[in-house]
Design a protein around this motif. Sequence first.
Motif, PDB file in Angstrom:
ATOM      1  N   SER A  86       0.807  -1.215   0.000  1.00 33.03           N
ATOM      2  CA  SER A  86       0.000   0.000   0.000  1.00 33.03           C
ATOM      3  C   SER A  86       0.843   1.269   0.000  1.00 33.03           C
ATOM      4  N   THR A  87       2.158   1.139   0.124  1.00 35.53           N
ATOM      5  CA  THR A  87       3.007   2.318  -0.030  1.00 35.53           C
ATOM      6  C   THR A  87       3.252   2.630  -1.504  1.00 35.53           C
ATOM      7  N   LEU A  88       2.791   1.772  -2.399  1.00 30.25           N
ATOM      8  CA  LEU A  88       2.995   1.982  -3.826  1.00 30.25           C
ATOM      9  C   LEU A  88       1.871   2.829  -4.407  1.00 30.25           C
ATOM     10  N   PRO A  89       2.167   3.589  -5.457  1.00 31.36           N
ATOM     11  CA  PRO A  89       1.112   4.386  -6.096  1.00 31.36           C
ATOM     12  C   PRO A  89       0.062   3.463  -6.703  1.00 31.36           C
ATOM     13  N   THR A  90      -1.188   3.911  -6.686  1.00 30.43           N
ATOM     14  CA  THR A  90      -2.294   3.061  -7.100  1.00 30.43           C
ATOM     15  C   THR A  90      -3.218   3.816  -8.040  1.00 30.43           C
ATOM     16  N   ARG A  91      -3.528   3.197  -9.168  1.00 32.75           N
ATOM     17  CA  ARG A  91      -4.528   3.742 -10.084  1.00 32.75           C
ATOM     18  C   ARG A  91      -5.822   2.966  -9.844  1.00 32.75           C
ATOM     19  N   GLU A 149      -9.539   1.553 -10.061  1.00 29.81           N
ATOM     20  CA  GLU A 149     -10.411   1.245 -11.186  1.00 29.81           C
ATOM     21  C   GLU A 149     -11.812   1.816 -11.014  1.00 29.81           C
ATOM     22  N   SER A 150     -12.225   2.051  -9.781  1.00 34.25           N
ATOM     23  CA  SER A 150     -13.597   2.480  -9.516  1.00 34.25           C
ATOM     24  C   SER A 150     -13.603   3.873  -8.914  1.00 34.25           C
ATOM     25  N   THR A 151     -14.605   4.658  -9.298  1.00 34.92           N
ATOM     26  CA  THR A 151     -14.756   5.987  -8.704  1.00 34.92           C
ATOM     27  C   THR A 151     -15.503   5.936  -7.385  1.00 34.92           C
ATOM     28  N   TYR A 152     -16.188   4.814  -7.113  1.00 32.54           N
ATOM     29  CA  TYR A 152     -17.097   4.773  -5.977  1.00 32.54           C
ATOM     30  C   TYR A 152     -16.747   3.728  -4.930  1.00 32.54           C
ATOM     31  N   ALA A 153     -15.899   2.748  -5.272  1.00 32.66           N
ATOM     32  CA  ALA A 153     -15.547   1.681  -4.330  1.00 32.66           C
ATOM     33  C   ALA A 153     -14.053   1.422  -4.404  1.00 32.66           C
ATOM     34  N   GLY A 154     -13.430   1.199  -3.253  1.00 36.55           N
ATOM     35  CA  GLY A 154     -11.985   1.001  -3.234  1.00 36.55           C
ATOM     36  C   GLY A 154     -11.575  -0.137  -2.322  1.00 36.55           C
ATOM     37  N   TRP A 155     -10.517  -0.841  -2.726  1.00 31.58           N
ATOM     38  CA  TRP A 155      -9.902  -1.864  -1.882  1.00 31.58           C
ATOM     39  C   TRP A 155      -8.887  -1.209  -0.968  1.00 31.58           C
ATOM     40  N   VAL A 156      -8.821  -1.655   0.273  1.00 27.73           N
ATOM     41  CA  VAL A 156      -7.801  -1.175   1.214  1.00 27.73           C
ATOM     42  C   VAL A 156      -7.219  -2.392   1.933  1.00 27.73           C
ATOM     43  N   SER A 157      -5.964  -2.680   1.697  1.00 29.03           N
ATOM     44  CA  SER A 157      -5.313  -3.817   2.350  1.00 29.03           C
ATOM     45  C   SER A 157      -5.011  -3.476   3.799  1.00 29.03           C
ATOM     46  N   ILE A 158      -5.399  -4.374   4.702  1.00 26.13           N
ATOM     47  CA  ILE A 158      -5.039  -4.191   6.100  1.00 26.13           C
ATOM     48  C   ILE A 158      -3.919  -5.149   6.494  1.00 26.13           C
ATOM     49  N   SER A 159      -3.709  -6.179   5.688  1.00 26.06           N
ATOM     50  CA  SER A 159      -2.622  -7.120   5.950  1.00 26.06           C
ATOM     51  C   SER A 159      -2.310  -7.857   4.661  1.00 26.06           C
ATOM     52  N   VAL A 160      -1.136  -8.464   4.621  1.00 23.45           N
ATOM     53  CA  VAL A 160      -0.779  -9.369   3.529  1.00 23.45           C
ATOM     54  C   VAL A 160      -0.208 -10.635   4.147  1.00 23.45           C
ATOM     55  N   GLY A 205      -3.353   3.568  11.868  1.00 26.71           N
ATOM     56  CA  GLY A 205      -3.334   4.941  11.369  1.00 26.71           C
ATOM     57  C   GLY A 205      -3.099   5.019   9.877  1.00 26.71           C
ATOM     58  N   ASP A 206      -2.228   4.120   9.346  1.00 29.50           N
ATOM     59  CA  ASP A 206      -1.969   4.103   7.907  1.00 29.50           C
ATOM     60  C   ASP A 206      -3.208   3.658   7.135  1.00 29.50           C
ATOM     61  N   ILE A 207      -3.900   2.652   7.671  1.00 33.13           N
ATOM     62  CA  ILE A 207      -5.116   2.166   7.015  1.00 33.13           C
ATOM     63  C   ILE A 207      -6.167   3.263   6.960  1.00 33.13           C
ATOM     64  N   ARG A 209     -14.981  -0.091  13.858  1.00 36.87           N
ATOM     65  CA  ARG A 209     -15.621   1.040  14.543  1.00 36.87           C
ATOM     66  C   ARG A 209     -14.977   2.361  14.144  1.00 36.87           C
ATOM     67  N   ALA A 210     -13.658   2.357  13.952  1.00 43.91           N
ATOM     68  CA  ALA A 210     -12.972   3.588  13.548  1.00 43.91           C
ATOM     69  C   ALA A 210     -13.411   4.023  12.155  1.00 43.91           C
ATOM     70  N   CYS A 211     -13.679   3.066  11.282  1.00 46.42           N
ATOM     71  CA  CYS A 211     -14.190   3.420   9.954  1.00 46.42           C
ATOM     72  C   CYS A 211     -15.550   4.104  10.053  1.00 46.42           C
TER      73      CYS A 211
END
Length: 508
Positions: free
Chosen positions: A137-142, A144-155, A179-181, A232-234
Amino acid sequence: MARTYNVVTYGCQMNVHDSERISGLLEQAGYVRAVPTDDTPDIVVFNTCAVRENADNRLYGNLGRLRPVKDKHPGMQIAVGGCLAQKDRGDIVRKAPWVDVVFGTHNIGALPVLLERARHNAAAEVEILESLDVFPSTLPTRRESTYAGWVSISVGCNNTCTFCIVPALRGKEKDRRPGDILSEVRALVDEGVLEVTLLGQNVNSYGVAFGDAGEPNWKRSGGRSAFAELLRACGDIDGLERVRFTSPHPKDFTDDVIAAMAETPNVCHSLHMPLQSGSDDVLRAMRRSYRSDRYLGIIEKVRAAMPDAAITTDIIVGFPGETEADFQRTLDVVRQSRFSSAFTFQYSKRPGTPAATMDGQLPKPVVQERYERLVACVEEISWAENKRLVGETVEVLVAVGEGRKDERTGRMSGRARDGRLVHFATESAEGQSLAGQIRPGDIVHTTITYAAPHHLNADGALVAHRRTRAGDAAEAGRSPRTPGVLLGLPTIGAPPVAPAPTAGCATH
């Protein structure tokens, strides 16, 4: 002219999100995405999956079809990344010597450098790391969706399921700091995104490594409540309307996660929780570390807290040693669980996994026959569950590309809050068509008129339509981009013009 690229993705949501990062990296390096009609982009990247046996056939088949195209277009480059690249490594170049770059799951960020090196040296570059160099997730990301996004919390994954090759290819679980998430989620919301899906191989084991010193307010024993606290934080992020997550593991599913789902308004009442088998003997052989009673107990608690919850799952048929009695137990659990849908798979032998060498490998006809019975059972239940929604008014986030027949039927499509696919008519209560006014990312409310096993139809007048910032972005052709921290990547083409010096600090 800028060189063009195309990314071909196989596999799970993790791979889809990794492909967004690959696109972001290439565009940061100066490449531009090829138009859909371009059959000869300068760069073709295959982001592969290795979970199923046919993944190998798909990749090498596509590589074979691309060879004559590359022969006719000197300068074209082909790169192979993802889980299959991590597994096969140099074998890919041996089998397909026209491939220019092979990179693994742990070094996506190296792709632009490897492409330039391969082009300069006129030789294939194969670079596979054994562990993560930077969190993806430190890499730049293009996006695909204007309304929904993936967010990695772990790998990665710390489980040892005997059928699964993912831990060997993705490595041990590594968790991002909360905090990063949350910063990434806020950045997406600032660009108009309404829905995020928190991603991990096992999301509800998130934070175990933090311990009591992990975060000031997330201090329960061993960090076991970290995922619940993240949900809950979300809920405190203004403008974030929907939160989803995938996938949890039943062995780590705790009551505080159910409470967080029920009590946080923007967390959707949808749960994808893999079952794999309803037989305790098969679960034991799979090394799944829970039993059917535990699984059904979680579902019972979820439905008690959220009666409207839609629960989906993964099921494997034909695992080595599975008997007809074992299979019947799976059908029993499916009937008790009342899944709204299920991803069903025939067991696929993967070299390097313990299950690949187990006794009791089942003949294909037996597996096929059980698979067909399972699909019929799942569809009967999902159809009955969907029929219960006829007459109900649902909120739909308008999507793009979900309904293949929409143009012919005059409908649009989207997802209800519980994740179900809804095809809806676009007429107002006054009988006027709103098709030109409703954009992907907008919110509509509509009443269900028909149910099928895999979708719902709403053919009456819309109850309501709300235009959103995500819809504005879709209308403008603008997709969210999240910057990464990445230094030293080569770029293609002329360098950007430096800004004119100023006499002092700029003001805003």
